[in-house]
Structure formats: structure tokens, C-alpha cells
Design an enzyme around this catalytic site. Sequence first.
Site, PDB file in Angstrom:
ATOM      1  NE  ARG A  15       8.610  19.247  -4.785  1.00 24.99           N
ATOM      2  CZ  ARG A  15       8.825  20.321  -5.542  1.00 24.99           C
ATOM      3  NH1 ARG A  15       8.912  20.176  -6.864  1.00 24.99           N
ATOM      4  NH2 ARG A  15       8.957  21.510  -4.998  1.00 24.99           N
ATOM      5  CE  LYS A  75      11.586  25.050  -4.160  1.00 22.47           C
ATOM      6  NZ  LYS A  75      11.393  25.699  -5.483  1.00 22.47           N
ATOM      7  CE1 TYR A  94      13.804  22.322 -11.131  1.00 18.43           C
ATOM      8  CE2 TYR A  94      12.962  20.961  -9.343  1.00 18.43           C
ATOM      9  CZ  TYR A  94      13.054  21.247 -10.690  1.00 18.43           C
ATOM     10  OH  TYR A  94      12.389  20.456 -11.604  1.00 18.43           O
ATOM     11  CG  HIS A  96      14.124  28.620  -8.782  1.00 16.25           C
ATOM     12  ND1 HIS A  96      13.756  28.706 -10.112  1.00 16.25           N
ATOM     13  CD2 HIS A  96      13.675  27.418  -8.342  1.00 16.25           C
ATOM     14  CE1 HIS A  96      13.107  27.605 -10.454  1.00 16.25           C
ATOM     15  NE2 HIS A  96      13.055  26.812  -9.413  1.00 16.25           N
ATOM     16  CD  GLU A 118      17.083  26.762 -11.167  1.00 13.31           C
ATOM     17  OE1 GLU A 118      17.650  27.698 -10.581  1.00 13.31           O
ATOM     18  OE2 GLU A 118      17.008  25.611 -10.700  1.00 13.31           O
ATOM     19  CG  ASP A 198       4.617  32.495 -26.190  1.00  6.18           C
ATOM     20  OD1 ASP A 198       4.755  31.815 -25.149  1.00  6.18           O
ATOM     21  OD2 ASP A 198       5.576  32.787 -26.943  1.00  6.18           O
ATOM     22  CB  VAL A 239       6.399  34.735 -18.689  1.00  2.00           C
ATOM     23  CG1 VAL A 239       7.571  35.245 -19.505  1.00  2.00           C
ATOM     24  CG2 VAL A 239       5.095  34.954 -19.441  1.00  2.00           C
ATOM     25  CG  LEU A 240      11.665  30.115 -17.177  1.00  4.70           C
ATOM     26  CD1 LEU A 240      11.939  30.499 -15.728  1.00  4.70           C
ATOM     27  CD2 LEU A 240      11.767  28.610 -17.353  1.00  4.70           C
ATOM     28  CB  VAL A 267       3.320  29.099 -12.558  1.00  3.13           C
ATOM     29  CG1 VAL A 267       4.145  27.821 -12.575  1.00  3.13           C
ATOM     30  CG2 VAL A 267       1.837  28.749 -12.472  1.00  3.13           C
ATOM     31  CB  ILE A 269       6.152  32.925  -7.328  1.00  2.00           C
ATOM     32  CG1 ILE A 269       6.411  33.842  -6.138  1.00  2.00           C
ATOM     33  CG2 ILE A 269       6.095  31.469  -6.936  1.00  2.00           C
ATOM     34  CD1 ILE A 269       6.287  35.310  -6.445  1.00  2.00           C
ATOM     35  CG  ASP A 270      10.028  28.557  -7.532  1.00  2.72           C
ATOM     36  OD1 ASP A 270      10.058  28.822  -6.325  1.00  2.72           O
ATOM     37  OD2 ASP A 270       9.560  27.498  -7.983  1.00  2.72           O
TER      38      ASP A 270
END
Length: 372
Positions: A15, A75, A94, A96, A118, A198, A239-240, A267, A269-270
Site C-alpha cells: 500500500r 503502516k 496507523y 497500533h 485507528e 458480541d 474484537v477491538l 484480525v 493481531i495489530d
Amino acid sequence: MLIGVPKEIKNNEFRVGLIPAVVRELVHHRHKVVVETCAGMGIGAEDSDYLQAGAKILDTAAKVFDSADMIVKVKEPLSNERKMLRRDQTLFTYLHLAPDYEQTADLVASGAICIAYETVTDANGHLPLLAPMSEVAGRMSIQAGARCLEKENGGSGILLGGVPGVAAAKVLILGGGVVGSNAAQMAIGLGAQVTILDKSLEVLRHLDLQFGNRLQTVYSTQDAVEKYALDADLIIGGVLIPGASAPKLITAEMIKRMRTGSAVVDVAIDQGGCFETSHATTHADPTYIVDGIVHYCVANMPGAVARTSTYALNHATLPYVLELADKGICKALKSNCYLMEGLNVCKGHVTNKSVSEVHAFDYMTPETALAL
């Protein structure tokens, strides 16, 4: 303002921070843009496209960092990139930071103003700059999970949608937000048996209206997580908690009890991941096996579909990049409380409470730090 776009250097990250069309918009607003040579090659954007849009091409990342007032990336900056940041510079990308002490410490030491995509919010409490990549990652998670279930990759040899006379795979999705709803759309489309957990009844009601009886919605408790995890062929972790480490919903003990050959796609993992057995992987080496369970934990999933991801991200970031450039960093942040939520590190101080707590840095309010 002079805006810099370095080439992304994370493993298999194709990207780019700005597409030529966005560069043209910035130049139209009388800003200058410098782009590292070949930065857009991964999405099919040539240096000539950037030149035509009004950018200047520089031959090294060091020159981009040295000249720019604001760096726009995709990133988080890697170690050698962080060394090029300076106190009077802004980084917009981003980050994280919650699972990454080393990066946090380096950004604090740089003295730069670091705004994380984010944690930027909107009037509805949503995360508008995370949403496009969550949509991509949610949809990709099912593709990745389907591959993990193939026998050659260590899986049990199950086809997600089954065939006539053979049951479809059972897919459990943790979290019904942007990642979860997009994962559900793909899994249902392939014919899998899909359950979403959820804690928000409002979210579950919305999903029920969207998918009807094609999706089973379940209120998330420890008992429900364990029950459905042990019966799943594929689990998607979506889940975030904005700015904070993801909760570890699936324990190592649960992984041991799952059926051999099942798969998990993390997903989250970040932000540290929501499986106790998760650790970040790359597109070059995306999976590993723990207790017979295939783990896919690529930390930049959307990078695999770089063109789609870059355009989706740029469509979301453009208004914010323009606001920061047009008004100036401090004025833009002070006049937009939602953009201010994105300020994680500022002039040597951590300005995100969750990040300060997880890494034991002193917290400073964004307003105080900006005034320094």
C-alpha cells in the site's frame, strides 16, 4: 505545507500513503508533496503518475523525511524510519501502539506529533479511518480461514460451504463490528454455518435484521465463548478496544481442546490479538500451528490486496489530511475533537490514556502537550 510519502517497507506491504488523485487535491490546495521513488508501484501507480499530479519524486526515504512537515504513511514506522522523525514533524498513519512498547518509546524520544488513524473518531463514536481496513480484513479473514482449513496447510480438510450431503463448516466470529459483519457476509455467502458473539444487544439486533436466519447471533459470555469455540471449525477474532490491547477471549486451554485441524484468524493481531496463542506473522510466512490448530495472524492483512485497500483508505483519510494541511496541525487538532482523539504521542509525551497505562508512561492531555 510540505507533505511527504515514503515507500512502505514492512514485509510484503504494497500500500501507499497517498494515491496520485489525492496528491492532486493537495496540490490544488497549494500544498507541496514529495514522494519516494517507486512508492506507488504496489498499486500500479508510477512515478510519472505522481509527477503529473504535481508531486516531486525523491530517491530515498531519508530525503522525504528530511524535507517534509508531515509524513503520511499506511503502516507504523519501523525502527530505521522512527530514527528519521524529528520534533517539528507530524506523522499521520496507523500506529497500533498498545502492543508495541519499542515503537512507543521511539516515538516519544523523537518529539514528533504522532496521529494514529485507528483512534480518530467521529460524531457517532465510530472509527472512520479504521473502518475501511476493517472491511477489507473482515472479508479477507474468510478467504484466509478457508485456506487454513485445507489439508495441505495443516487444516482438517473441510470446505467452508460443504457440498450436498456433507455439512458446511461451522464459523465462529468474535465481535459483530465492522470486521465481524464483513466476515459474516463472506462466510454466509460461501454457505458456512455462521455464529457471531458480541456483548452489545444493539449490534446483535442490527446483525439479525441484516442477515436474518442465515446468521446465529449470541450474547457473548465466557460460557458462550467456550461453548461455541470448542465446536467451531474456524474462529475469526475481530474484537477491538480503540487504542488498547485486544482482550484475550480464547485461552490457550481452549485452543488445546478444539478439534485438531481447526483454524483461527486473528484480525485483532495489530492490537495484540484476541487469542492467547497469537503472535504476529507476515504474508511471507502467514501461519503456524499450536496444539493442532492452524493460526493465521498476519499483522497487515489488507496489504495483500494493496490496490483495493489503498484506494479505500485514501478516500477516508483525504478530508483529514486536507484539514491538517490547510489549518496547520495545532489548529486542526484543537478545532476538531474527533481528530484530536487520534493524537497518541506529542512532543515527547504519550497523549493516549490506554497507551500510557499499558506501557507505564506518564499521561499528558493532548491539549497540554500541544501547548508545549
